[in-house]
Design a protein around this motif. Structure first.
Motif, mmCIF file in Angstrom:
data_model
loop_
_atom_site.group_PDB
_atom_site.id
_atom_site.type_symbol
_atom_site.label_atom_id
_atom_site.label_comp_id
_atom_site.label_asym_id
_atom_site.label_seq_id
_atom_site.Cartn_x
_atom_site.Cartn_y
_atom_site.Cartn_z
ATOM 1 N N ALA A 218 0.792 -1.242 0.092
ATOM 2 C CA ALA A 218 -0.334 -0.148 -0.022
ATOM 3 C C ALA A 218 1.427 1.089 -0.082
ATOM 4 O O ALA A 218 2.041 1.519 0.468
ATOM 5 C CB ALA A 218 -0.821 0.291 1.226
ATOM 6 N N TYR B 102 -3.618 8.225 3.207
ATOM 7 C CA TYR B 102 -2.129 6.981 2.939
ATOM 8 C C TYR B 102 -1.234 6.567 3.812
ATOM 9 O O TYR B 102 -1.792 5.065 4.089
ATOM 10 C CB TYR B 102 -2.359 7.606 1.472
ATOM 11 N N GLN C 267 -2.991 4.157 6.659
ATOM 12 C CA GLN C 267 -2.823 2.900 6.379
ATOM 13 C C GLN C 267 -1.853 2.384 7.235
ATOM 14 O O GLN C 267 -2.068 1.319 7.210
ATOM 15 C CB GLN C 267 -2.743 2.645 5.390
ATOM 16 N N LEU D 193 -5.094 -2.271 6.885
ATOM 17 C CA LEU D 193 -4.417 -3.072 6.034
ATOM 18 C C LEU D 193 -4.442 -4.478 5.810
ATOM 19 O O LEU D 193 -4.662 -5.198 6.644
ATOM 20 C CB LEU D 193 -2.800 -3.048 6.077
ATOM 21 N N GLY E 27 -4.121 -2.317 0.542
ATOM 22 C CA GLY E 27 -4.999 -1.353 1.154
ATOM 23 C C GLY E 27 -6.094 -2.564 1.810
ATOM 24 O O GLY E 27 -7.436 -2.895 0.356
ATOM 25 N N ASP F 148 -2.493 0.291 -5.502
ATOM 26 C CA ASP F 148 -3.094 1.093 -4.419
ATOM 27 C C ASP F 148 -2.666 2.627 -5.307
ATOM 28 O O ASP F 148 -3.074 3.838 -4.840
ATOM 29 C CB ASP F 148 -1.929 1.496 -3.129
#
Ligand SMILES: Cc1cc2nc3c(=O)[nH]c(=O)nc-3n(C[C@H](O)[C@H](O)[C@H](O)COP(=O)(O)OP(=O)(O)OC[C@H]3O[C@@H](n4cnc5c(N)ncnc54)[C@H](O)[C@@H]3O)c2cc1C
Length: 488
Positions: free
Chosen positions: A3, A47, A50, A58, A69, A142
Motif C-alpha cells: 500500500a 494513505y 494505512q 491493511l 489497502g 494502490d
C-alpha cells in the motif's frame, strides 16, 4: 508493491504531471498549486493512516503477499464486510465524511467489477480478463482513481446520437489492432487530475439504446495519457487557515470537466467497447453499485455523526438546547443517524455470497439508504442554518481575534453560554463551512447528485419495488369486508 504512503502519492502526482487546467491556466504542479495542494495533503494523510493503523487498514494480498489497502478487499464473509467498512469509516472520520472521494469509493467499484467480470466477456472474452487484471493492478499499486460517467448537458430530451453536435460527448472514433481511439467530453470528475487514473464508465442511472453504442464505453487510463485534459472548476479553497475555513481549507476535492482529444486506450484497459446493452447492466450485474453504496452508507453515517456533533455543540454554546423545537430538530438528526445505522446493520447481516464468492451486502437496505440520504441531507444542512441564525454570519476571522484593538471586543462580545468568543466563533465557523460557504453548499449539492439524479433513481426504485404483496394485502382485506354492519 505494498500500500502507498502519502509521500508516494504526492511524488506520483508530481511525476505524472497530469494535464490540469484552472482559471485559464495549465497547472505546473498540482501538489504545489493553491487550489489542490491542501486536499492533496488530506489525501496523503489517508494513505499514511494505512500505516499508522495497519491492523485496521491493511491486509495481505492474496496474489503477492504484500500488505495492501483494506478498502480493496474482496469480502468473503460478513466479518470481512465489517472489517472493510471499519477501514472506510476510519478514513471518513478524518474529514467528518466531507471527502466524498476518499479512495475507498472507487476501490469498492474496481473490486466488484474485477471479481464479477463475466458480463464484460459478452463484448469480448479479453474484456473480462481486463477487468480482473485491473482490479489486481489497482490493488497492488494502490492506484488512486477518479471516474466520469455523464455526457455533457446539451439537450437532455434527446439521446446522444440525436444531439445537434453528436460528437461533443465522448465517443468511439476508431478500433485499431492495439486499442481504441476515443474523443469528446465527459462530466464530472471529482478529484479529476489529482488522482493517478480515471475510470470511464456508463451512468449508474441513465440507460442507452443501440444507436448510442458509439458512446457506450468503459475503460481505465492513467490521468497523464496524451490528449486527456482536466478542466477544473474554480476552487472553493480560498487559501484561508484551518481556523477560518476548517473544512474548505483541507477537504475541497474539486470537480473537473474531462476532455479526451483522440485519446488512445490500449485493449488491455478496455472493459466495454461500443455496447449499450453491457453498459446498461454494468453497475447492477457486477454488484459494483452494491459495494459502492455500502461505502457511501458507511461514510454518510460518519457524516451524520459529525453534523449531529456540530448541532449539539451549537445548542450548548448558545443555550438553546432547552427549547422544544430545537430539541425536535436535534431529534431529526438523531433519527437520521439511527435509521442509517439500521440500514447498515441489515445490509451487512443479511449479506449473501454472490456467484464470484464475494460476500455482498443486502442491496434492499443499501438502495433504500442511497435513495433516502440525498433527500434528507439538505434538511440536515437547513437545521444547522436554523439553529445558528445570526451566529453563522457573526463570524470574524482568527486575524480579527488577534488584533490588539478589536480582538478583546469580539472575544468578550461573542462569548457563548460556557465559551469565550474565540471558541464560540471557531465552532460557528465550522457550522458555516459545513452548510453555507461555497464548500458547504457544494456538500449539499454533492450529496443530492453524486450517485445520480435522485428523481430518476426514485423512479427506478419505484419501478423495481415489489408492490404486489401490498396490493394483495389490501385486496384480501377488502374481500373480508362483507358490507354487513356489525350489530351493536
Ligand atoms: C458535486 C458533484 C460531484 C460529482 N462528481 C461526479 C464524479 O466524480 N463522476 C461522475 O461521473 N459524475 C459526477 N457528478 C455528476 C452526477 O453523476 C450527475 O450530476 C447526476 O448523475 C445527474 O446528472 P446530470 O448532472 O447530468 O443532470 P441532468 O440529467 O442534466 O438533470 C438536470 C435536471 O433535469 C432533470 N431531468 C433530466 N433528464 C430527465 C429525465 N429523462 N426525466 C426526468 N427528469 C430529467 C433532472 O431531474 C434534473 O433536475 C457529480 C455531480 C455533482 C453535483
Amino acid at each position: 508493491m505494498p500500500a502507498k504512503t502519502g509521500k508516494q502519492y504526492i511524488e506520483g502526482l508530481k511525476k505524472a504531471n497530469n494535464n490540469v487546467y484552472i482559471q485559464g491556466e495549465r497547472v505546473d504542479d498540482v501538489t504545489e498549486h493553491p487550489a489542490f495542494k491542501n486536499v492533496i495533503k488530506s489525501m496523503a494523510n489517508l494513505y499514511d493512516l494505512q500505516y499508522e493503523k495497519p491492523e485496521k487498514m491493511l491486509y495481505t494480498s492474496p496474489t503477492t503477499g504484500d500488505k495492501v489497502g483494506m478498502t480493496f478487499l474482496q469480502p468473503r464473509s460478513v466479518e470481512d464486510l465489517i472489517k472493510r467498512r471499519e477501514a472506510m469509516q476510519e478514513w471518513a472520520r478524518t474529514s467528518g465524511g466531507m471527502m466524498g472521494r476518499s479512495p475507498d469509493y472507487l476501490n469498492a467499484e474496481v473490486m466488484a467489477m474485477g471479481v464479477n467480470n463475466s458480463l464484460f466477456a459478452e463484448g469480448d472474452p479479453r474484456f473480462a480478463e481486463n477487468a480482473r487484471n485491473y482490479y489486481e493492478y489497482a490493488r497492488e499499486n494502490d492506484i488512486s482513481l477518479t471516474h466520469t460517467l455523464i455526457h455533457p448537458q446539451v439537450n437532455r430530451a434527446k439521446a446522444q446520437h440525436q444531439q445537434k453536435d453528436a460528437n461533443v460527448a465522448l465517443h468511439l472514433v476508431e478500433e485499431r489492432p492495439d486499442g481504441i481511439i476515443v474523443d469528446g467530453i465527459r462530466l464530472l470528475a471529482t478529484q479529476g487530475g489529482i488522482t493517478d487514473e480515471i475510470l470511464v464508465f456508463p451512468s449508474t442511472v441513465k440507460k442507452a439504446g443501440e444507436l448510442d453504442d458509439p458512446y457506450s464505453l468503459a475503460f481505465a487510463i492513467p490521468n497523464n495519457t496524451p490528449g486527456l485534459k482536466f478542466i477544473s472548476r474554480e476552487s472553493f479553497d480560498y487559501g484561508k487557515n484551518d481556523w477560518d475555513h476548517p473544512l474548505g481549507s483541507r477537504f475541497e476535492e474539486g470537480d473537473a470537466i474531462v476532455s479526451f482529444e483522440n485519446v488512445f486506450v490500449p485493449w488491455e484497459r478496455v472493459f466495454v467497447c461500443g455496447n449499450s446493452s453491457v453498459c446498461n447492466r454494468t453497475f447492477k450485474e457486477t454488484n459494483a453499485v452494491v459495494h459502492m453504496a455500502h461505502q457511501v452508507l458507511a461514510k454518510n453515517i460518519v457524516k451524520t455523526e459529525f453534523v449531529l456533533g456540530v448541532a449539539l455543540s451549537m445548542m450548548d454554546a448558545i443555550g438553546i438546547d432547552g427549547f422544544q423545537h430545537v430539541q425536535d430538530k436535534g431529534a431529526e438528526i438523531m433519527l437520521t443517524l439511527e435509521t442509517m445505522k439500521s440500514h447498515l446493520y441489515r445490509a451487512e447481516h443479511n449479506a449473501k455470497l454472490d456467484k464470484s464468492g464475494t460476500m455482498t451486502p443486502d442491496f434492499a437496505a443499501l438502495d433504500a439508504a442511497r435513495n433516502w440520504y440525498p433527500r434528507i441531507y439538505p434538511r440536515l444542512s437547513e437545521i444547522i442554518r436554523i439553529l445558528g441564525a445570526s451566529g453563522l454570519m457573526g463570524i470574524p476571522t482568527e486575524a480579527d481575534f488577534n488584533h490588539d484593538e478589536i480582538g478583546p471586543i469580539i472575544h468578550r462580545g461573542l462569548q457563548g453560554k460556557n465559551l469565550e468568543g474565540y471558541e464560540r466563533v471557531q465552532l460557528f465557523r465550522l457550522a458555516w463551512d459545513m452548510t453555507l460557504s461555497a464548500f458547504g453548499s457544494r456538500q449539499t449539492h454533492y450529496e443530492y447528485y453524486f450517485f445520480g439524479d435522485p428523481i430518476r433513481m426514485g423512479m427506478t426504485y419505484f419501478d423495481n419495488y415489489d408492490k404486489e404483496p401490498y396490493k394483495n394485502y389490501i385486496q384480501d382485506f377488502l374481500k373480508k369486508s362483507t358490507g354487513v354492519k356489525a350489530s351493536n
